[in-house]
Design an enzyme around this catalytic site. Structure first.
Site, PDB file in Angstrom:
ATOM      1  N   LYS A  35      40.906  14.606  68.034  1.00 12.55           N
ATOM      2  CA  LYS A  35      41.968  15.346  67.333  1.00 12.55           C
ATOM      3  C   LYS A  35      42.858  16.061  68.343  1.00 12.55           C
ATOM      4  O   LYS A  35      42.473  16.227  69.501  1.00 12.55           O
ATOM      5  CB  LYS A  35      41.327  16.351  66.382  1.00 12.55           C
TER       6      LYS A  35
ATOM      7  N   ARG B 172      35.142  27.554  56.424  1.00 14.50           N
ATOM      8  CA  ARG B 172      36.476  27.007  56.685  1.00 14.50           C
ATOM      9  C   ARG B 172      36.723  25.995  55.575  1.00 14.50           C
ATOM     10  O   ARG B 172      37.132  26.359  54.500  1.00 14.50           O
ATOM     11  CB  ARG B 172      36.495  26.376  58.093  1.00 14.50           C
TER      12      ARG B 172
ATOM     13  N   TYR C 169      62.681  37.750  85.831  1.00 14.85           N
ATOM     14  CA  TYR C 169      63.229  38.547  84.727  1.00 14.85           C
ATOM     15  C   TYR C 169      62.693  39.979  84.724  1.00 14.85           C
ATOM     16  O   TYR C 169      61.513  40.212  85.009  1.00 14.85           O
ATOM     17  CB  TYR C 169      62.849  37.901  83.395  1.00 14.85           C
TER      18      TYR C 169
HETATM   19  C1  LIG Z   1      36.632  20.005  66.646  1.00 13.80           C
HETATM   20  C2  LIG Z   1      35.419  19.771  65.891  1.00 13.80           C
HETATM   21  C3  LIG Z   1      34.232  19.403  66.565  1.00 13.80           C
HETATM   22  C4  LIG Z   1      34.087  19.369  68.051  1.00 13.80           C
HETATM   23  O1  LIG Z   1      33.879  20.671  68.559  1.00 13.80           O
HETATM   24  P1  LIG Z   1      33.640  20.903  70.109  1.00 13.80           P
HETATM   25  O2  LIG Z   1      33.281  22.327  70.203  1.00 13.80           O
HETATM   26  O3  LIG Z   1      34.937  20.614  70.769  1.00 13.80           O
HETATM   27  O4  LIG Z   1      32.573  19.989  70.517  1.00 13.80           O
HETATM   28  C5  LIG Z   1      33.147  19.064  65.788  1.00 13.80           C
HETATM   29  N1  LIG Z   1      33.214  19.099  64.429  1.00 13.80           N
HETATM   30  C6  LIG Z   1      34.328  19.466  63.767  1.00 13.80           C
HETATM   31  C7  LIG Z   1      34.311  19.476  62.290  1.00 13.80           C
HETATM   32  C8  LIG Z   1      35.466  19.824  64.469  1.00 13.80           C
HETATM   33  O5  LIG Z   1      36.557  20.193  63.816  1.00 13.80           O
END
Ligand SMILES: *Cc1c(COP(=O)(O)O)cnc(C)c1O
Length: 810
Positions: free
Chosen positions: A483, A581, A708
């Site tokens: 992702k 969540r 700046y």
């Molecule tokens: C992003 C995510 C992960 C991976 O988490 P990491 O800490 O990067 O290993 C696993 N499960 C879900 C549902 C996620 O959204």
């Protein structure tokens, strides 16, 4: 080429079944993904990473008929046409065969070890002495227990000298490497704190490395590595600043981008102009010079050749090309072994249907009948649509090719016709020796870059994946999280490597991310974390599988499928066990199940939940509670559905800290990219390195200010460098005014003043730098993230899309 039964006396085997004992082989295979001509391979079922016995069926399918295995209970009856040899340790057997092969040669073999600089010294020496010798070098950084064996296997009777790199990470490994390499000349480049983990002390590391030199006549080394133990090693030829050094460095000074070295060797003083300014390069030049002197080279030849050295781009890079091409750029050196690696990498790419190779002549080597047919054989079995050859000496090869091919007499001739070649929508591998300057072709084909780049090391990604894989029991699947543009690291480029390395699932956040992967030829199942109704159509079109987290989304998806009369579409049920969540709470699950059971439109592929604090010791009991609730809910789901589902709850930190909760699959995220927020014993490598360059340097007096709002107040007369990265690139504004630091030529320098949108300023008063020097932006991602109250996840995903990603694989 060897006959199978003739090698038996050279390996320690316990039994054999050889219905075809006269079978021949010339390839040592251990990875089924890389097998092109099976019947010419001897397959070793290695067990170091994954159990190779599981791939025997696939190898057999690909035509392999000879196997070395260690599992005494392995059932060979499905393979009636195959030879089997049983040994206690398959890697050891592979090494023994490599040793047997090496023993056929009485040429000088130079064994190179050291903490840093091995690969550079090897490649430079190859460049420096190739005019006089047909010189073999081990490919890339093949220096491990397996890599060395494979390197030696490529030695042929045409070689006159060989450079073999040896790397060790723990005590005991060097004995085996020495036994295989049996070097006649030794090189120790340096001994530093790198790769310290497996050793108690530097002395122990030194002693371990020195085992490589057990029977060499001469060892070339810097005297600093030996200090007080020098007299223990009487066969040493040293370089350094001492009178006692064989090659003495009398002095050095910088001249623009060169360094002038004043040297003294055997009563003769001479100077060298080195086209580098950094200490590591100077050290490596000293080593190379002393080796050349030892080989009897005259100082004026050495002078000329050293001046011609160029920085190493031994990296095989994957770049975005114009006209929808992908370019694999490997234009630094060319020989059979590194060509093989580049072709394997090409075969991994799925983003274009068409694969083409632009190949220059090899340097130095004479083409004999056997080497011509070896090259043609290699090329003819590749998935290639066209081969473009550069160099008239390749005429003989062209005649043997079955793939459509063209020949240009020189790189200039190719450049003249480049337009007419119609290179579009393809994956192009450019593979050539330095002399051919194929980088000029690459420059025309690759899209122009902004000077700030994010280098993505795909080999590091593979390494991290296998580190986590080693934490899993056999059969536990891996879902890789890609992702957010693979945590900022790219899309199909990363997914191709993950697919090639046989992860089981990919996960994206949104449908369009998944669609992009499908369009780039990714065939793995893909889960989408946040689907919504407007994207269901594309979800189907691209065969993406939704996370179902609420009754609303479930019902919407089910009725969407009903209208289209689709059955058993895979879905992934998300349970909320405490993260709060997305996901079904305990009291919502029954209604969801009722809907699912009443609808043949969907089928639950997996059930999962997410841990809120998997890496935290303080939250351990909360995590245990989440795991307990997950098991309770899953039991209910499976009994209601009447079938078992794939279960998963662990993210990266969960994999290491909660092995009891791996279930059927784990979801690997940030760890694959080289970061793990909770300490663990794994040896991870950074996948991304953000780099920029110095645009301008100015000398300012202490009364001036920088940037700046005049926030950069100077305390002394200062040299200030402006670099091309700002907050619009993802360099957080909170890193201004000395909070952030970057690294130039190995030295750390702080930011000065506020960060601007596209640029920022660094205080380089204390170090030797020049405009154009390379700058490493996040030398330590975790620490920098902490200094501004965030986490590496945010820094990684915040690197702007205008920063070009350059992928390499080495
Ligand atoms: C992003 C995510 C992960 C991976 O988490 P990491 O800490 O990067 O290993 C696993 N499960 C879900 C549902 C996620 O959204």
């Amino acid at each position: 080429m060897y006959i199978l039964d003739t090698i038996l006396p050279h390996i320690s085997y316990s039994k054999s079944s050889l219905p075809f004992a006269k079978a021949t082989f010339s390839v040592l295979a251990y990875d089924t993904r890389k097998i092109r001509v099976g019947d010419d391979s001897l397959f070793f079922a290695l067990v170091q990473q994954r159990d190779g016995h599981r791939f025997i069926a696939e190898a057999y399918e690909k035509g392999v008929r000879s196997f070395v295995i260690s599992d005494t209970a392995f059932d060979i009856s499905p393979y009636p046409e195959a030879n089997f040899i049983w040994v206690a340790d398959t890697l050891r057997a592979l090494q023994q065969i490599a040793t047997f092969h090496r023993n056929h040669f009485s040429i000088p073999i130079i064994g190179i070890t050291g903490s840093n600089g091995k690969t550079i010294v090897k490649t430079w020496l190859h460049q420096l002495i190739s005019e006089e010798y047909n010189c073999y070098q081990s490919p890339k950084s093949y220096n491990s227990q397996l890599g060395v064996a494979l390197s030696l296997w490529n030695l042929t009777s045409e070689h006159q000298i060989a450079l073999i790199e040896a790397g060790v990470s723990k005590v005991g490994e060097m004995d085996i490497l020495e036994e295989m390499i049996q070097p006649t000349i030794g090189i120790c480049t340096s001994i530093g704190p790198a790769h310290q983990e497996g050793f108690d002390s530097i002395t122990q590391k030194l002693e371990e490395k020195w085992k490589l030199f057990k029977s060499v006549k001469t060892v070339v080394a810097p005297s600093t590595v030996l200090e007080d133990v020098l007299n223990k090693y009487p066969n040493c030829t040293t370089w350094g600043r001492d009178r006692t050094d064989d090659l003495q460095l009398l002095g050095q000074h910088r001249d623009k981008n060169n360094t002038i070295l004043e040297l003294f060797y055997k009563e003769q003083a001479f100077s060298l102009t080195v086209p580098f300014i950094d200490k590591a390069s100077i050290d490596n030049v000293m080593t190379c010079t002393l080796v050349m002197l030892t080989l009897g080279y005259a100082t004026d030849v050495i002078k000329l050749r050293i001046l011609g050295l160029r920085p190493l781009e031994m990296r095989l890079q994957l770049k975005k090309g114009k006209h929808n091409n992908s370019i694999i750029d490997d234009t630094y050196s060319n020989d059979l072994a590194s060509l093989q690696i580049a072709l394997d990498f090409l075969a991994q790419q799925n983003q274009g249907e068409v694969r083409k190779l632009i190949l220059s002549d090899f340097e130095g080597e004479e083409w004999t009948k056997s080497s011509v047919s070896k090259l043609a054989d290699l090329l003819n079995v590749q998935p290639l649509n066209q081969i473009i050859l550069v160099g008239n000496r390749l005429k003989g090869v062209k005649a043997h090719l079955t793939v459509p091919s063209l020949l240009f007499e020189s790189t200039d001739a190719l450049l003249d016709s480049l337009q007419q070649l119609n290179l579009t929508d393809s994956v192009l591998l450019l593979k050539g020796g330095r002399k051919f300057e194929l980088e000029r072709v690459s420059r025309l084909l690759v899209e122009k870059s902004h000077d700030t780049i994010l280098e993505i090391n795909l080999k590091a990604l593979e390494n991290n994946l296998s580190q986590y894989r080693s934490c899993l029991k056999n059969g536990v699947r891996i879902m890789a999280m890609v992702k957010a543009f693979s945590y900022g690291s790219g899309s199909f480029e990363i997914a191709n490597v993950l697919q090639f390395n046989k992860v089981d699932y990919l996960t994206v956040a949104f449908v369009d991310e998944g669609a992009e992967l499908r369009r780039a030829g990714i065939t793995l199942p893909i889960m989408v974390l946040s689907p919504h109704e407007g994207t269901f159509e594309d979800m189907l079109l691209y065969r993406l599988e939704p996370e179902i987290y609420s009754l609303r989304i479930l019902k919407a998806f089910v009725s969407f499928l009903e209208e289209r009369k689709i059955e058993a579409y895979p879905i992934h049920l998300k349970l909320d066990t405490g993260m709060h969540r997305l996901g079904f709470m305990t009291d919502e699950i029954q209604e969801a199940l009722t809907t699912i059971c009443a609808n043949p439109t969907v089928r639950v592929a997996t059930v999962f939940s997410h841990l809120a604090g998997a890496g935290s010791e303080a939250l351990k009991s909360f995590t245990t509670g989440q795991i307990g609730l997950f098991e309770y809910m899953v039991a209910k789901i499976e009994s209601t559905l009447g079938y078992t589902v794939i279960k998963h709850i662990c993210n990266t930190s969960g994999i290491v800290h909660h092995p009891e909760a791996h279930y059927d699959m784990v979801r690997l995220g940030i760890g694959a990219y080289g970061f793990d927020m909770a300490p663990n014993g794994l040896q991870l490598e950074d996948v991304g390195r953000l780099k920029t360059t110095i645009t301008q340097i100015k000398q300012l007096s202490k009364t001036e200010t920088v940037g700046y709002d005049r926030k950069g107040v100077l305390q002394r007369d200062s040299r200030i460098a402006t670099v091309k990265i700002g907050y619009a690139d993802g360099y957080d504004r909170r890193l201004g005014n000395g909070v952030g630091n970057m690294v130039i030529n190995g030295r750390s320098v702080p930011t000065v003043g506020n960060i601007c949108m596209d640029m920022c300023m660094l205080d380089v008063t204390d170090i030797d730098v020049a405009e154009g020097d390379e700058v490493l932006v996040f030398p330590n991602m975790s620490e920098i993230a902490r200094s501004i109250g965030t986490i590496p996840y945010e820094l990684l995903t915040g690197i702007s899309s205008r920063v070009k990603r350059v992928y390499f694989y080495e």
